[in-house]
Each structure stands twice: as structure tokens, then as C-alpha cells.
Design a protein around this motif. Structure first.
Motif, short mmCIF file in Angstrom:
data_model
loop_
_atom_site.label_atom_id
_atom_site.label_comp_id
_atom_site.label_asym_id
_atom_site.label_seq_id
_atom_site.Cartn_x
_atom_site.Cartn_y
_atom_site.Cartn_z
N THR A 164 37.53 39.81 27.24
CA THR A 164 38.14 40.81 27.94
C THR A 164 38.57 40.19 29.52
N ARG A 165 37.58 39.27 30.03
CA ARG A 165 37.74 38.67 31.10
C ARG A 165 39.07 37.71 31.07
N VAL A 166 39.32 36.92 30.05
CA VAL A 166 40.46 36.19 30.00
C VAL A 166 41.66 37.03 29.69
N ARG A 167 41.59 38.04 28.49
CA ARG A 167 42.85 38.48 28.03
C ARG A 167 43.38 39.39 29.19
N SER A 168 42.41 39.96 29.90
CA SER A 168 42.69 41.21 30.55
C SER A 168 42.13 40.74 32.23
N ARG A 169 42.78 39.63 32.77
CA ARG A 169 42.19 38.99 34.02
C ARG A 169 42.60 40.15 35.02
N TYR A 170 43.22 40.77 35.02
CA TYR A 170 43.62 42.02 36.00
C TYR A 170 42.45 43.00 35.95
N LEU A 171 41.73 43.21 35.15
CA LEU A 171 40.58 43.87 35.17
C LEU A 171 39.38 43.27 35.61
N ASP A 172 39.21 42.00 35.21
CA ASP A 172 38.36 41.01 35.71
C ASP A 172 38.33 40.87 37.28
N LEU A 173 39.66 40.94 37.85
CA LEU A 173 39.71 40.68 39.30
C LEU A 173 39.29 42.05 39.79
N ILE A 174 39.55 43.09 39.35
CA ILE A 174 39.03 44.30 39.89
C ILE A 174 37.55 44.60 39.83
N VAL A 175 36.84 44.18 38.80
CA VAL A 175 35.38 44.56 38.61
C VAL A 175 34.34 43.61 39.03
N ARG A 176 34.93 42.17 39.03
CA ARG A 176 33.96 41.11 39.11
C ARG A 176 34.21 40.27 40.56
N ASP A 177 33.23 40.22 41.24
CA ASP A 177 33.39 39.20 42.53
C ASP A 177 33.87 37.97 42.16
N GLN A 178 33.10 37.36 41.18
CA GLN A 178 33.36 36.06 40.94
C GLN A 178 34.77 35.66 40.61
N ALA A 179 35.45 36.58 39.77
CA ALA A 179 36.94 36.31 39.45
C ALA A 179 37.40 36.44 40.83
N ARG A 180 37.38 37.08 41.67
CA ARG A 180 38.26 37.14 43.03
C ARG A 180 37.80 35.94 43.61
N ASN A 181 36.60 35.54 43.65
CA ASN A 181 36.20 34.49 44.54
C ASN A 181 36.81 33.02 43.95
N ASN A 182 37.02 32.92 42.57
CA ASN A 182 37.80 31.83 41.82
C ASN A 182 39.18 31.67 42.35
N VAL A 183 39.69 32.65 42.49
CA VAL A 183 41.08 32.67 43.08
C VAL A 183 41.29 32.02 44.41
N LEU A 184 40.53 32.69 45.10
CA LEU A 184 40.45 32.19 46.68
C LEU A 184 39.83 30.91 47.01
N THR A 185 38.83 30.37 45.94
CA THR A 185 38.49 29.12 45.91
C THR A 185 39.62 28.11 45.60
N ARG A 186 40.22 28.43 44.52
CA ARG A 186 41.54 27.63 43.94
C ARG A 186 42.43 27.50 45.27
N ALA A 187 43.03 28.46 45.74
CA ALA A 187 43.74 28.61 46.89
C ALA A 187 43.40 27.51 48.00
N LYS A 188 41.98 27.65 48.39
CA LYS A 188 41.59 27.04 49.77
C LYS A 188 41.70 25.35 49.24
N ALA A 189 41.23 25.19 47.95
CA ALA A 189 41.32 23.78 47.44
C ALA A 189 42.68 22.91 47.40
N VAL A 190 43.66 23.83 46.86
CA VAL A 190 44.97 23.40 46.85
C VAL A 190 45.45 22.95 48.36
N ALA A 191 45.20 24.03 49.37
CA ALA A 191 45.64 23.85 50.53
C ALA A 191 44.99 22.63 51.18
#
Length: 499
Positions: A164-191
């Protein structure tokens, strides 16, 4: 606002269908009035900003400050004359909404109970207060549905399964802090990567994703067709040959962060579509480019974690600081295998050792056997960051011969956490030798090697105009995130390809 925390059964398919029908009916009723999907709502503040501003508010206190907030309803409790909701912003911050009969009136309260569901986006306006239990809240004076959700959220007290986390990432982003943190971590790393390159006077460029000739790596390409040109094209497997053209043209320090596509297997460290960094430095070599790579990764770690010690998702601390080890591929293999292996060791001897330890090597030559044996004997023991130096010439057709060791090239692979994170080279700039290497690759392709490179006349023509001595490197962005977070590749890619 107290919530139960024990796992709850998920809705069945029939229950989801029933809920959707009920919500569709609510949508119709909303559209008779202000609408279920208004073009805008009068937001004045954000949930994280309000939480920061009133962080020290005492229990049962008022502020006299009115705000207008919007977010998604993630908890809902309707009890008589006072209803409660938890509203969540995109970053996961939440605030409690209190809807009372005294504040909004009987009609508005009944509409709240009738129309608001978990998952709806909601606008609320009211005074910032603290509840009797000390929870920061909004005493709602007016409210409006900003978007009506037709499907229910998953149960927030249950862990989402990986599928579910992989196929419906939008749900993962809504309900799981780690999923949102992964997006922010990636953005910081690339910047951070871009910042480091900028300070070192590297220029970022873009090269073609659709290519007439695939090259720059040993990989099987995706094939497509251009209707406009009526010709077969390939999705890029690497930007290398175009970035080197830029160096020929005088852009001495150049890099690209791009998407690559390789028609190969998918596992915990490989994805058919992935993000890649490649960089080239005129008048550098594989030693200087190793130092650059270490700096890029350490700067990214500092941007993400505030130090070179990163904390993975499982709470393990991993130290990316200090000077990283540099070991010889041949020497480390010889030590681990208990037998001396050199660039002159015959294919027959290597095959005998491979058979003994049950390592299968299709289309075996010296280089492929050495690398597969190294992965069997040495790779499992590598954890801390390590540059593995000096590779067989057969597996590195775009790399300069070693300046003092016959039969190897000046190439390193960087291993972190036991997987390959980056690779670097002293680039081959002699067009005559490069043509010979391409011809050898063509022979391997004719023998059945689908990953062999093709003879690229346009690239050779560019080299014939003169490319300065250079160092080059490539690093997977997704794998960089794996090193920084301890997660698998499907977690570090926001929307990974799934079957």
C-alpha cells in the motif's frame, strides 16, 4: 483530544463502496449550496505557524487571536453540543478544531455532523485557545469544506503494509511521518549537492533523454520509436557521452542530475528508472574525483542531519565522517579468497575458483570473473564507506589505463552500507584507444552480451577534437538517500515503478 490507539479492522471492499455512495450523496448536497470543491478558501495562517506562535499557551487559556486555517480531517468525534476534529497540514502538523453549539449555532453544528467526514479538506476560522487538557485548539466560529473526499482514509491506528505504501504513496504521505520526512530529506540532499557544486564552480547542464545511440554504461536500454523522425530511439542509460562533449567544448567543470532508464532487474537496490548524478572535472583524475565525491556526500549528510553522523529509520547511527578507506580490488580479493589474484590471472584459474564457490558468471571473461568473485568474497564484509580502487580493463571501456599497473584501469567504486553508491574514473580521452575499446565491446555484443556498448562515431568525433585529462564520477541519488536514511530504494523513490 484523546484517540484510541489500538489497531482497528480495515474496511472491506463492500464497506468502502458503501462509504463512497454516502459521500457522493453528501457531495450532491454540498453542491446545492457553497459547493463541495470551492475554488479557494480565506486562509490567513498555517497550522505549523500557529503551533509555533502559541507553543507555550497554558491549559484552558484564550488568546483573542482569530485565524483562518485549512487542512485534512484525520480524526473526528461528534458528541452532542461539542464536536472535535484534528486537522492536519501537508507537513503532518495537526491542530484541534472545537465546534460548539454556542459558537456556530444549531444549523451549522448539524451540517457539520451531517457533511464532514474523515479525509475531507476543511477550512476553519476562529479563536486560538487551549483546551482544558492543554491541547492547542481553534474554537471554530465558521467552517467550510474545501474538498470533499469520496473515499475514506485507511485506519490511522494501523501500519500501512509495504504494498500500500508503494502503490498508494499519497496515502503513505498522509498517514506516515517517515514518508513525508523522506521527501524532505531527499530535497535537502539534492539542494546540498547543487550548493557544493556551485561553490566549486561546476556548471549544471541538461543532456538528452531520447538518444539515437545508447552509451555511457554497460546496461540494457529501453527502446522506443519516434513518429516524427520515423526512427528507433533509446531512453538514456547514462549522460556520460554528452557530458564529455561539454568538456570537449570547454565547460571544464560540469554536472547533471538526471533520470536514467535501464531495462534490467528490480530489487532492494535497483530500479529500472532512477535519479543519477554525473560530474566531470577537466585536469582532475580518479583520485581528485574521489575527494569531490566524499565532500558531496558528507555535505549532504550535514544538510540532512546537522552532522556527518546520520540516524537511519531504525534508529541506527551511521558515521559518514572522516577520511574514507581506499582499498585495492585485486588485493582485497586475494586476501579474502586466500589465493593471489592479479590482472594476469588466467580465465581458466578464475573460472575454477568461481565453480568452487558456486559463483555463476555468464559470458565470462577475466574482468567479469574478478568482479563477481570480489562481490562474493569481499562485498558482504563492507559496511563503512570504502573506495574500492583499480578495476579490470574489460569491464570499464570508457576508463583510462592505470598509469603504473598493467591490465587495470583507474576506476573506483564507492561502497556504503554494503552497496555500491558511486563510481569514479580517470577518463579515457585518447580517441584511438577509445575506438579500440568500442570495437571490443562490439565483439562482446555480437557474442550475446546485451549490455555491451555500441560504436559511437559521433562521440569519437568529439574526442578527436581533444578532451583534456579529466576525472569523472556517477552517483545514484536514490542510493544516496539509502545511505542517509537506511531505507530500501522503493522507499527513497517517491513514486517507484511497480508491476
Amino acid at each position: 483530544m484523546t484517540e484510541a490507539t489500538e489497531p482497528q479492522p480495515e474496511l472491506t471492499d463492500d464497506e468502502v463502496i458503501e462509504q463512497k455512495a454516502v459521500r457522493l450523496a453528501k457531495r450532491d448536497r454540498l453542491n446545492e449550496g457553497p459547493g463541495a470543491y470551492p475554488v479557494s478558501v480565506p486562509v490567513t495562517d498555517t497550522i505549523p505557524a500557529v503551533r509555533e506562535r502559541f507553543a507555550g499557551l497554558e491549559a484552558d487559556a484564550t488568546t483573542g487571536v482569530t485565524v483562518g486555517l485549512a487542512g485534512r480531517v484525520v480524526h473526528l468525534r461528534n458528541t452532542g453540543k461539542l464536536c472535535f476534529a484534528s486537522i492536519q497540514s501537508g507537513d503532518g502538523s495537526r491542530i484541534q478544531a472545537m465546534v460548539s453549539l454556542a459558537e456556530v449555532g444549531e444549523e451549522s453544528l448539524e451540517q457539520w455532523k451531517d457533511l464532514v467526514d474523515l479525509g475531507d479538506h476543511l477550512f476553519i476560522s476562529g479563536e486560538v485557545i487551549s483546551s482544558r487538557r492543554g491541547e492547542l485548539s481553534i474554537m471554530v466560529s465558521s467552517w467550510q469544506i474545501a474538498t470533499k473526499a469520496l473515499l475514506p482514509l485507511p485506519n490511522l491506528h494501523n501500519e500501512l503494509n509495504e504494498e500500500t505504501r508503494v502503490r498508494s504513496r499519497y496515502l503513505d504521505l498522509i498517514v506516515r511521518d517517515q514518508a513525508r520526512n523522506n521527501v524532505l530529506t531527499r530535497a535537502k540532499a539534492v539542494a546540498s549537492l547543487r550548493s557544493t557544486f556551485s561553490k566549486l564552480d561546476f556548471v549544471e547542464v541538461e543532456t538528452p533523454m531520447l538518444q539515437v545511440m545508447h552509451g555511457g554504461a554497460s546496461a540494457r536500454p529501453f527502446v522506443t520509436h519516434s513518429n516524427a523522425f520515423d526512427m528507433e530511439l533509446y531512453l538514456r542509460i547514462a549522460p556520460e557521452l554528452f557530458l564529455k562533449r561539454a568538456v570537449v567544448g570547454g565547460i571544464d567543470r560540469v554536472y547533471e542530475i538526471n533520470r536514467n532508464f535501464r531495462n534490467e532487474g528490480a530489487d532492494s537496490t535497483h530500479s529500472p528508472e532512477f535519479a543519477m548524478l554525473e560530474a566531470y572535472e577537466a585536469y582532475g583524475d580518479y583520485t581528485s574525483i574521489a575527494g569531490l565525491t566524499q565532500k558531496l556526500i558528507q555535505d549532504a549528510a550535514h544538510a540532512v542531519a546537522g552532522s556527518h553522523v546520520v540516524t537511519w529509520a531504525d534508529e541506527t547511527e551511521f558515521d559518514l565522517g572522516g577520511e574514507w578507506d581506499r582499498i585495492s580490488l585485486y588485493h582485497s580479493l586475494s586476501a579474502a579468497a586466500g589465493v593471489e589474484i592479479t590482472p594476469q590471472t588466467s580465465v581458466a584459474e578464475l573460472q575454477k575458483l568461481a565453480d568452487k564457490v558456486e559463483v555463476e558468471v555468464p559470458l565470462a571473461n577475466h574482468g567479469k570473473l574478478v568482479e563477481e568473485l570480489w562481490e562474493h568474497f569481499v562485498k558482504p564484509g563492507l559496511s563503512k564507506p570504502t573506495f574500492v580502487m583499480d578495476f579490470p580493463v574489460e569491464t570499464s571501456p570508457l576508463t583510462r589505463d592505470h598509469r603504473s599497473i598493467e591490465g587495470v584501469v583507474e576506476k573506483w567504486d564507492l561502497y556504503v552500507r554494503g552497496f555500491e553508491l558511486a563510481t569514479g574514473y580517470s577518463e579515457l580521452v585518447d580517441p584511438v584507444v577509445q575506438r579500440e575499446r568500442f570495437m571490443q565491446q562490439a565483439k562482446q555484443g555480437a557474442a550475446g552480451d546485451v549490455e555491451a556498448m555500441r560504436l559511437d562515431e559521433e562521440f569519437l568525433r568529439a574526442l578527436e577534437h581533444g578532451m583534456p585529462p579529466s576525472g569523472g564520477m556517477g552517483m545514484g541519488i536514490d542510493r544516496l538517500l539509502m545511505a542517509l536514511t537506511g531505507l530500501g530504494i522503493r522507499e527513497t523513490i517517491l513514486f517507484p515503478l511497480v508491476k
